[in-house]
Design a protein around this motif. Structure first.
Motif, PDB file in Angstrom:
ATOM      1  N   GLY A   1      -1.903   7.373 -11.260  1.00 35.47           N
ATOM      2  CA  GLY A   1      -2.848   7.740 -10.207  1.00 35.47           C
ATOM      3  C   GLY A   1      -2.210   7.680  -8.837  1.00 35.47           C
ATOM      4  N   ALA A   2      -1.465   6.604  -8.578  1.00 35.71           N
ATOM      5  CA  ALA A   2      -0.813   6.446  -7.275  1.00 35.71           C
ATOM      6  C   ALA A   2       0.217   7.532  -7.036  1.00 35.71           C
ATOM      7  CB  ALA A   2      -0.154   5.069  -7.189  1.00 35.71           C
ATOM      8  N   GLY A   3       0.749   8.092  -8.105  1.00 35.84           N
ATOM      9  CA  GLY A   3       1.778   9.112  -7.976  1.00 35.84           C
ATOM     10  C   GLY A   3       1.312  10.394  -7.312  1.00 35.84           C
ATOM     11  N   VAL A   4       0.009  10.623  -7.265  1.00 37.42           N
ATOM     12  CA  VAL A   4      -0.503  11.848  -6.630  1.00 37.42           C
ATOM     13  C   VAL A   4      -1.211  11.545  -5.308  1.00 37.42           C
ATOM     14  CG1 VAL A   4      -0.721  13.031  -8.834  1.00 37.42           C
ATOM     15  CG2 VAL A   4      -2.679  11.786  -7.927  1.00 37.42           C
ATOM     16  N   VAL A   5      -1.176  10.290  -4.879  1.00 34.03           N
ATOM     17  CA  VAL A   5      -1.809   9.905  -3.615  1.00 34.03           C
ATOM     18  C   VAL A   5      -0.974  10.398  -2.437  1.00 34.03           C
ATOM     19  CG1 VAL A   5      -2.342   7.934  -2.124  1.00 34.03           C
ATOM     20  CG2 VAL A   5      -3.047   7.909  -4.514  1.00 34.03           C
ATOM     21  N   LYS A   6      -1.657  10.912  -1.433  1.00 33.69           N
ATOM     22  CA  LYS A   6      -0.987  11.376  -0.208  1.00 33.69           C
ATOM     23  C   LYS A   6      -1.377  10.521   1.007  1.00 33.69           C
ATOM     24  CE  LYS A   6       0.514  15.598  -1.822  1.00 33.69           C
ATOM     25  NZ  LYS A   6       0.413  15.289  -3.244  1.00 33.69           N
ATOM     26  N   SER A   7      -2.359   9.677   0.883  1.00 35.73           N
ATOM     27  CA  SER A   7      -2.884   8.897   2.010  1.00 35.73           C
ATOM     28  C   SER A   7      -2.005   7.684   2.310  1.00 35.73           C
ATOM     29  CB  SER A   7      -4.311   8.441   1.704  1.00 35.73           C
ATOM     30  OG  SER A   7      -4.328   7.645   0.540  1.00 35.73           O
ATOM     31  N   ASP A   8      -2.310   7.018   3.428  1.00 31.88           N
ATOM     32  CA  ASP A   8      -1.560   5.829   3.834  1.00 31.88           C
ATOM     33  C   ASP A   8      -1.794   4.656   2.894  1.00 31.88           C
ATOM     34  OD1 ASP A   8      -0.709   7.098   6.305  1.00 31.88           O
ATOM     35  OD2 ASP A   8      -2.717   6.702   7.090  1.00 31.88           O
ATOM     36  N   LEU A   9      -3.043   4.499   2.447  1.00 29.25           N
ATOM     37  CA  LEU A   9      -3.438   3.344   1.649  1.00 29.25           C
ATOM     38  C   LEU A   9      -3.939   3.761   0.277  1.00 29.25           C
ATOM     39  CD1 LEU A   9      -5.502   1.334   4.308  1.00 29.25           C
ATOM     40  CD2 LEU A   9      -3.045   1.200   3.856  1.00 29.25           C
ATOM     41  N   ILE A  10      -3.761   2.864  -0.673  1.00 29.94           N
ATOM     42  CA  ILE A  10      -4.311   3.025  -2.021  1.00 29.94           C
ATOM     43  C   ILE A  10      -5.211   1.837  -2.298  1.00 29.94           C
ATOM     44  CG2 ILE A  10      -3.821   3.299  -4.479  1.00 29.94           C
ATOM     45  CD1 ILE A  10      -0.931   4.062  -3.672  1.00 29.94           C
ATOM     46  N   PHE A  11      -6.418   2.111  -2.753  1.00 31.15           N
ATOM     47  CA  PHE A  11      -7.304   1.039  -3.206  1.00 31.15           C
ATOM     48  C   PHE A  11      -7.427   1.176  -4.719  1.00 31.15           C
ATOM     49  CE2 PHE A  11     -10.435  -1.543  -0.504  1.00 31.15           C
ATOM     50  CZ  PHE A  11     -10.271  -2.661  -1.300  1.00 31.15           C
ATOM     51  N   PHE A  12      -6.906   0.202  -5.449  1.00 28.67           N
ATOM     52  CA  PHE A  12      -7.021   0.183  -6.903  1.00 28.67           C
ATOM     53  C   PHE A  12      -8.314  -0.534  -7.283  1.00 28.67           C
ATOM     54  CE2 PHE A  12      -2.339   0.335  -6.346  1.00 28.67           C
ATOM     55  CZ  PHE A  12      -2.063   1.460  -7.108  1.00 28.67           C
ATOM     56  N   PHE A  13      -9.160   0.158  -8.026  1.00 27.59           N
ATOM     57  CA  PHE A  13     -10.370  -0.444  -8.586  1.00 27.59           C
ATOM     58  C   PHE A  13     -10.357  -0.234 -10.094  1.00 27.59           C
ATOM     59  CE2 PHE A  13     -12.306   0.782  -4.343  1.00 27.59           C
ATOM     60  CZ  PHE A  13     -12.414  -0.512  -3.864  1.00 27.59           C
ATOM     61  N   ASP A  14     -11.100  -1.064 -10.825  1.00 28.57           N
ATOM     62  CA  ASP A  14     -11.411  -0.790 -12.223  1.00 28.57           C
ATOM     63  C   ASP A  14     -12.820  -0.241 -12.296  1.00 28.57           C
ATOM     64  OD1 ASP A  14      -8.945  -1.623 -13.017  1.00 28.57           O
ATOM     65  OD2 ASP A  14      -9.605  -3.481 -13.984  1.00 28.57           O
ATOM     66  N   ALA A  15     -13.146   0.391 -13.415  1.00 31.41           N
ATOM     67  CA  ALA A  15     -14.420   1.099 -13.536  1.00 31.41           C
ATOM     68  C   ALA A  15     -15.626   0.172 -13.504  1.00 31.41           C
ATOM     69  CB  ALA A  15     -14.439   1.928 -14.827  1.00 31.41           C
TER      70      ALA A  15
ATOM     71  N   ALA B   1      -3.669 -11.267  -7.157  1.00 33.90           N
ATOM     72  CA  ALA B   1      -4.639 -10.213  -6.855  1.00 33.90           C
ATOM     73  C   ALA B   1      -5.112  -9.596  -8.164  1.00 33.90           C
ATOM     74  CB  ALA B   1      -4.019  -9.136  -5.965  1.00 33.90           C
ATOM     75  N   PRO B   2      -6.415  -9.568  -8.405  1.00 30.38           N
ATOM     76  CA  PRO B   2      -6.904  -8.930  -9.631  1.00 30.38           C
ATOM     77  C   PRO B   2      -6.738  -7.419  -9.540  1.00 30.38           C
ATOM     78  CG  PRO B   2      -8.736  -9.529  -8.226  1.00 30.38           C
ATOM     79  CD  PRO B   2      -7.500 -10.079  -7.562  1.00 30.38           C
ATOM     80  N   GLY B   3      -6.313  -6.805 -10.637  1.00 30.31           N
ATOM     81  CA  GLY B   3      -6.063  -5.369 -10.630  1.00 30.31           C
ATOM     82  C   GLY B   3      -7.264  -4.537 -10.278  1.00 30.31           C
ATOM     83  N   PHE B   4      -8.469  -5.111 -10.443  1.00 33.01           N
ATOM     84  CA  PHE B   4      -9.670  -4.335 -10.145  1.00 33.01           C
ATOM     85  C   PHE B   4      -9.995  -4.291  -8.658  1.00 33.01           C
ATOM     86  CE2 PHE B   4     -11.143  -8.583 -11.556  1.00 33.01           C
ATOM     87  CZ  PHE B   4     -11.815  -9.006 -10.406  1.00 33.01           C
ATOM     88  N   CYS B   5      -9.161  -4.941  -7.830  1.00 27.62           N
ATOM     89  CA  CYS B   5      -9.388  -4.900  -6.376  1.00 27.62           C
ATOM     90  C   CYS B   5      -8.091  -5.189  -5.639  1.00 27.62           C
ATOM     91  CB  CYS B   5     -10.476  -5.887  -5.973  1.00 27.62           C
ATOM     92  SG  CYS B   5     -10.865  -5.855  -4.207  1.00 27.62           S
ATOM     93  N   ILE B   6      -7.269  -4.165  -5.460  1.00 29.32           N
ATOM     94  CA  ILE B   6      -6.024  -4.299  -4.710  1.00 29.32           C
ATOM     95  C   ILE B   6      -5.954  -3.173  -3.691  1.00 29.32           C
ATOM     96  CG2 ILE B   6      -3.508  -4.249  -4.788  1.00 29.32           C
ATOM     97  CD1 ILE B   6      -3.612  -5.375  -7.594  1.00 29.32           C
ATOM     98  N   LEU B   7      -5.800  -3.539  -2.433  1.00 27.37           N
ATOM     99  CA  LEU B   7      -5.597  -2.580  -1.357  1.00 27.37           C
ATOM    100  C   LEU B   7      -4.147  -2.703  -0.910  1.00 27.37           C
ATOM    101  CD1 LEU B   7      -6.625  -0.533   0.750  1.00 27.37           C
ATOM    102  CD2 LEU B   7      -7.415  -2.477   2.129  1.00 27.37           C
ATOM    103  N   VAL B   8      -3.418  -1.592  -0.900  1.00 23.76           N
ATOM    104  CA  VAL B   8      -1.985  -1.652  -0.625  1.00 23.76           C
ATOM    105  C   VAL B   8      -1.537  -0.405   0.129  1.00 23.76           C
ATOM    106  CG1 VAL B   8      -1.345  -0.556  -2.817  1.00 23.76           C
ATOM    107  CG2 VAL B   8       0.279  -2.116  -1.703  1.00 23.76           C
ATOM    108  N   ARG B   9      -0.522  -0.580   0.952  1.00 20.08           N
ATOM    109  CA  ARG B   9       0.094   0.581   1.591  1.00 20.08           C
ATOM    110  C   ARG B   9       0.871   1.372   0.538  1.00 20.08           C
ATOM    111  NH1 ARG B   9      -0.008   0.166   7.247  1.00 20.08           N
ATOM    112  NH2 ARG B   9      -0.533  -1.960   7.946  1.00 20.08           N
TER     113      ARG B   9
END
Length: 207
Positions: free
Chosen positions: A69-83, A142-150
């Motif tokens: 998923g992160a591989g197609v991100v173009k924005s500054d930040l990625i927020f990883f959530f679980d469903a 950091a739990p994988g269901f809530c990680i905010l990262v550059r």
């Protein structure tokens, strides 16, 4: 304000995914993209994601899915959530990104609180919050269901280590914290998460 995309790994999440996507739609800060990395769902997960305007990419185990998923991100930040999380505060994203930017963080997470469950789940989540904050300065958790990262930090560390099948999220936070600034968001910013893992895997086993 920094731009943001959301990445959600999935497999057969038709029960939980709609709640998360609907809560994202109610956010005051709209993400540039919602990317669902799906690991071959056989239910309505992909149809639900498309109906909510998400981009679908092939996924895998959580770390694999997050990387794809992160591989197609173009924005500054990625927020990883679980469903199985929900953004019940309509200003969750706005508050998180604003604080992230103000404190010049590179990776962050938030306190967790249970959706449903019992009193033991409430106490268990409070203990978890206390424990990870206590050790955060020494070894970031950091739990994988809530990680905010550059995105730049994610790329610098090579994403999630796909060879790590248990606690891959903590390994990720630990490595990111060595090349960037790790932090916990203020206690006013909390991520509600389902207690299904507790029921499925057993509370003592998780502890």
């Amino acid at each position: 304000m920094l731009t943001l995309s959301i990445v959600i790994p999935t497999k057969n999440e038709e029960e939980y995914l709609p709640r998360l996507l609907e809560s994202i739609e109610q956010q005051s800060l709209k993400p540039e993209q919602i990317i669902v990395a799906d690991a071959g769902s056989t239910d309505q997960t992909c149809q639900i994601a498309l109906a909510h305007g998400a981009v679908i990419v092939p996924g895998g185990l959580p770390g694999v899915g997050r990387n794809r998923g992160a591989g197609v991100v173009k924005s500054d930040l990625i927020f990883f959530f679980d469903a199985d999380v929900e953004l019940r505060d309509p200003e969750f994203l706005q508050k998180a990104v604003a604080e992230f930017e103000e404190r010049r963080l590179d990776i962050a997470t938030a306190d967790v609180e249970p959706i449903g469950g019992n009193w033991a789940d409430v106490l268990g989540h409070r203990f978890y919050n206390f424990y990870v904050r206590l050790w955060g300065a020494v070894r970031p958790h950091a739990p994988g269901f809530c990680i905010l990262v550059r995105r730049s930090i994610h790329e610098k560390i090579g994403g999630f280590d796909e060879a790590v099948l248990f606690c891959e999220d903590h390994d990720y936070a630990d490595r990111a914290g060595k090349v960037g600034k790790f932090g916990f968001l203020s206690t006013k910013i909390r991520i509600p998460v389902s207690t299904r893992r507790m029921s499925r895997d057993g509370r003592l086993s998780i502890v």
